[in-house]
Scaffold this active site. Structure first.
Site, PDB file in Angstrom:
ATOM      1  N   HIS A 252       0.749  -1.353  -0.040  1.00  0.00           N
ATOM      2  CA  HIS A 252      -0.061   0.041  -0.029  1.00  0.00           C
ATOM      3  C   HIS A 252       0.865   1.231  -0.201  1.00  0.00           C
ATOM      4  CE1 HIS A 252      -3.345  -2.517   0.927  1.00  0.00           C
ATOM      5  NE2 HIS A 252      -2.733  -2.941   2.067  1.00  0.00           N
TER       6      HIS A 252
HETATM    7  C1  BDR Z   1      -3.161   0.972   5.074  1.00  0.00           C
HETATM    8  O1  BDR Z   1      -3.637   0.683   6.521  1.00  0.00           O
HETATM    9  C2  BDR Z   1      -2.439   0.438   7.415  1.00  0.00           C
HETATM   10  O2  BDR Z   1      -2.466  -0.573   7.946  1.00  0.00           O
HETATM   11  C3  BDR Z   1      -1.323   0.116   6.130  1.00  0.00           C
HETATM   12  O3  BDR Z   1      -0.211   0.853   6.645  1.00  0.00           O
HETATM   13  C4  BDR Z   1      -1.676   1.336   5.188  1.00  0.00           C
HETATM   14  O4  BDR Z   1      -1.447   2.550   5.185  1.00  0.00           O
HETATM   15  C5  BDR Z   1      -3.934  -0.001   4.259  1.00  0.00           C
HETATM   16  O5  BDR Z   1      -5.258  -0.218   4.401  1.00  0.00           O
END
Ligand code: BDR
Ligand code: CA
Length: 322
Positions: A252
């Site tokens: 992500h």
């Molecule tokens: C996002 O949520 C967090 O757990 C990760 O770091 C990322 O920023 C993904 O949904």
């Protein structure tokens, strides 16, 4: 100024909640000479705020980038209790990496002050902020300094979900769900927002082959990135599932940072994004309207990614001498 004619960005603040994918994003940014990284600010999100701040300093130390100040930030969302995603990041937020007490100091003043000061003393439009966790710090900074939104360069966000559906509820992605009120402040502020949602981060998967390419690099930063990717691979198999042998955990937070370095890796569409803040059922849902005038739209939604290109970029930067 229209979103089609963004000024060249010369400097960057990264606001994050490390977090294993935040860690990869930070290592990419620390290794990219194209980015003038002014500061890392941290927020409570995946793990509590004191832990994300320590983790950012650990990562900074591993990368040998003690020149970059780390400022600790908000402990809780604007109106809700703190969330947490320890099951995806490990109890300390760094997966299998054994945390240690970093030697580098904490930046002078809290995250909100650092964001306001760093942005306001530079030319309008020249400082971007990448928000890789709940948007609490930026929303608080906008409340503190009303001119911030118009002075900021692009706000490059990991957050939201449309076609992919949510990862914390049926319709919401974690960062927006954790502090929907902060996201609403930022998205309604008039600043330029470029959103890298699950729609695009789910296209950027750390397959076995891609992880091995990182594991071949023997620098401390690359070893750290590889450890984060291996941890996520294990968690994805256990919690989410593994539909095909060549599957991988989504990457992500590195997406917005990769876009800042190499924008051609992503396809963006102008839009207007609004966030659900009232309903419990759809809290944090991002409503994305593509029927907008592209010449005046303030938001853009990433719809496609060159996944191999993102991994090649990471490998390329981590290979460079540290
Ligand atoms: C996002 O949520 C967090 O757990 C990760 O770091 C990322 O920023 C993904 O949904
Ligand atoms: Ca994050």
């Amino acid at each position: 100024m229209s979103i089609q004619s963004l000024p060249p960005v010369s400097s960057l603040i990264i606001d994050c909640d490390p977090g294993v994918d935040d860690a990869v994003a930070l290592m990419l940014a620390f290794a990219a000479p194209e980015l003038e990284l002014l500061a890392v600010t941290t927020v409570g999100g995946n793990v509590p705020a004191h832990t994300t701040q320590r983790n950012a300093r650990i990562l900074r130390q591993i990368a040998g980038r003690e020149d970059v100040p780390v400022h600790g930030g908000a402990e809780r969302p604007l109106k809700r209790p703190p969330a947490g995603a320890g099951e995806f990041h490990g109890p300390e937020g760094l997966g299998d990496l054994e945390p240690f007490e970093p030697t580098g100091i904490i930046g002078d003043g809290p995250a909100v002050n650092a964001i306001v000061d760093l942005v306001m003393k530079r030319p309008a439009g020249s400082t971007a902020i990448a928000v890789l966790g709940p948007m609490t710090n930026l929303a608080l900074a906008m409340k503190r300094e009303r001119r911030l939104a118009e002075h900021l360069g692009p706000v490059v966000v990991m957050g939201g979900a449309r076609s992919e559906g949510g990862n914390i509820t049926a319709s919401a992605e974690f960062n927006i769900w954790a502090d929907p009120d902060a996201a609403a402040v930022v998205l309604g502020s008039g600043c330029e927002v470029i959103a890298f949602s699950l729609d695009v981060t789910h296209q950027v998967r750390a397959t076995e082959e891609r992880i091995r390419a990182v594991e071949k690099i023997k620098t401390p930063s690359a070893k750290t990135v590889a450890s984060m990717l291996r941890f996520s691979q294990r968690i994805e198999r256990r919690i989410v599932g593994w539909p095909t042998p060549d599957w991988g955990a989504p990457l992500h937070d590195p997406c917005p940072v990769a876009w800042l370095i190499q924008p051609a890796l992503f396809e963006l569409r102008p839009c207007r994004i609004e966030v659900e803040t009232v309903s419990d059922l759809t809290r944090g849902h991002t409503a994305v309207e593509f029927r907008v005038d592209p010449t005046t739209a303030r938001h853009r939604w990433a719809v496609a990614a060159d996944a191999q290109g993102v991994f090649d970029l990471i490998v390329d930067k981590l290979k460079a001498p540290e």
